[in-house]
Design a protein around this motif. Sequence first.
Motif, PDB file in Angstrom:
ATOM      1  N   LEU A  32       0.871  -1.183   0.000  1.00  0.00           N
ATOM      2  CA  LEU A  32       0.000   0.000   0.000  1.00  0.00           C
ATOM      3  C   LEU A  32       0.903   1.227   0.000  1.00  0.00           C
ATOM      4  N   SER A  33       0.318   2.418  -0.078  1.00  0.00           N
ATOM      5  CA  SER A  33       1.169   3.610  -0.046  1.00  0.00           C
ATOM      6  C   SER A  33       1.874   3.685   1.307  1.00  0.00           C
ATOM      7  N   GLY A  34       3.016   4.364   1.320  1.00  0.00           N
ATOM      8  CA  GLY A  34       3.747   4.518   2.571  1.00  0.00           C
ATOM      9  C   GLY A  34       2.859   5.111   3.660  1.00  0.00           C
ATOM     10  N   LYS A  35       2.097   6.125   3.283  1.00  0.00           N
ATOM     11  CA  LYS A  35       1.195   6.802   4.235  1.00  0.00           C
ATOM     12  C   LYS A  35       0.181   5.844   4.831  1.00  0.00           C
ATOM     13  N   ARG A  36      -0.403   5.029   3.958  1.00  0.00           N
ATOM     14  CA  ARG A  36      -1.447   4.085   4.399  1.00  0.00           C
ATOM     15  C   ARG A  36      -0.847   3.050   5.364  1.00  0.00           C
ATOM     16  N   ILE A  37       0.347   2.592   5.051  1.00  0.00           N
ATOM     17  CA  ILE A  37       0.991   1.607   5.929  1.00  0.00           C
ATOM     18  C   ILE A  37       1.297   2.244   7.283  1.00  0.00           C
ATOM     19  N   GLU A  38       1.766   3.480   7.250  1.00  0.00           N
ATOM     20  CA  GLU A  38       2.028   4.189   8.512  1.00  0.00           C
ATOM     21  C   GLU A  38       0.767   4.279   9.359  1.00  0.00           C
ATOM     22  N   LYS A  39      -0.345   4.602   8.703  1.00  0.00           N
ATOM     23  CA  LYS A  39      -1.632   4.712   9.421  1.00  0.00           C
ATOM     24  C   LYS A  39      -2.037   3.371  10.023  1.00  0.00           C
ATOM     25  N   LEU A  40      -1.911   2.316   9.213  1.00  0.00           N
ATOM     26  CA  LEU A  40      -2.319   0.994   9.682  1.00  0.00           C
ATOM     27  C   LEU A  40      -1.434   0.544  10.849  1.00  0.00           C
ATOM     28  N   LEU A  41      -0.143   0.849  10.736  1.00  0.00           N
ATOM     29  CA  LEU A  41       0.766   0.493  11.830  1.00  0.00           C
ATOM     30  C   LEU A  41       0.378   1.225  13.109  1.00  0.00           C
ATOM     31  N   SER A  42       0.106   2.517  12.974  1.00  0.00           N
ATOM     32  CA  SER A  42      -0.201   3.254  14.202  1.00  0.00           C
ATOM     33  C   SER A  42      -1.556   2.836  14.769  1.00  0.00           C
ATOM     34  N   SER A  43      -2.439   2.302  13.901  1.00  0.00           N
ATOM     35  CA  SER A  43      -3.736   1.820  14.407  1.00  0.00           C
ATOM     36  C   SER A  43      -3.580   0.620  15.339  1.00  0.00           C
ATOM     37  N   ILE A  44      -2.449  -0.069  15.246  1.00  0.00           N
ATOM     38  CA  ILE A  44      -2.217  -1.191  16.171  1.00  0.00           C
ATOM     39  C   ILE A  44      -1.127  -0.837  17.188  1.00  0.00           C
ATOM     40  N   GLY A  45      -0.804   0.435  17.258  1.00  0.00           N
ATOM     41  CA  GLY A  45       0.165   0.882  18.272  1.00  0.00           C
ATOM     42  C   GLY A  45       1.611   0.636  17.889  1.00  0.00           C
ATOM     43  N   ALA A  46       1.860   0.354  16.586  1.00  0.00           N
ATOM     44  CA  ALA A  46       3.241   0.157  16.133  1.00  0.00           C
ATOM     45  C   ALA A  46       3.725   1.435  15.440  1.00  0.00           C
TER      46      ALA A  46
END
Length: 264
Positions: A32-46
């Motif tokens: 996915l886009s870098g931004k989207r991956i960053e969002k998904l990671l932060s959604s799980i506290g990573a």
Amino acid sequence: MEFRFCSLSSGSSGNSLYIETDRMKVLVDGGLSGKRIEKLLSSIGACPKELSCILVTHEHIDHVRGVGVLSRRYDIPIYANEDTWMGMQNIIGEIREKNIKIIKTGEYFQLGDMDILPFSIFHDAADPVGYCINYKNIKASIITDTGWVNDNMKDIIKGSSLYFIEANHDVKMLKEGRYPWHLKKRILSTRGHLSNYDSGRVLSEILTGNGEIVLLAHLSEENNRPSLAYETVKECIEKQGISVNKELNLSLAHRNRSTTVYTL
Ligand SMILES: [Zn+2]
Ligand SMILES: [Zn+2]
């Protein structure tokens, strides 16, 4: 002493999953886009800044879209075999020399506190692999984007505590659906994608019902339905006398949103 596993997104719109151990924070694919991956990671506290590395299964865009961006932005090493590197170079862009890590298909390599085996799968990419990840007494297997699963692959993934396995399409839905014939043929071929039924058959041969976690992945939006994938695979497993959701945990990886974080 724990092993954490989370699918951030799974399917042809973008694949990425996250693994965490005592010492390592690893992304497998970044489609996915870098931004989207960053969002998904932060959604799980990573935190993307803390990623130890990115492992790549193959060079298709739905697996590498954000890999280069993340590597450049956070100085993250990328692991892939040589042919995959050749295949993805133009897609992911310039990567710092020190972040280019070349692994060999069929050979274990050590990644912090994990031992990882990249193994050959059957897919129309340069040198696509699945990953078998060993951490202490835990084994997790990732196997998507493969037209079939042969005995050698079954032997490799057998005995896992967690299986992340493709259930891409329902054969009838695909055949009767609106995809052009050449695309149907590609998906159905032995270098395409695994159907619900084939996925169920593979699982029924290797599962023992000792509490394994099974995550069905890379579901087609067009040629599958989550309930159909789930029921087809469940039926195959239960034919072997294993009670799904009593003796093991069967669930689905979603498109564009993360699963729960599985802790083993
Ligand atoms: Zn894919
Ligand atoms: Zn692919």
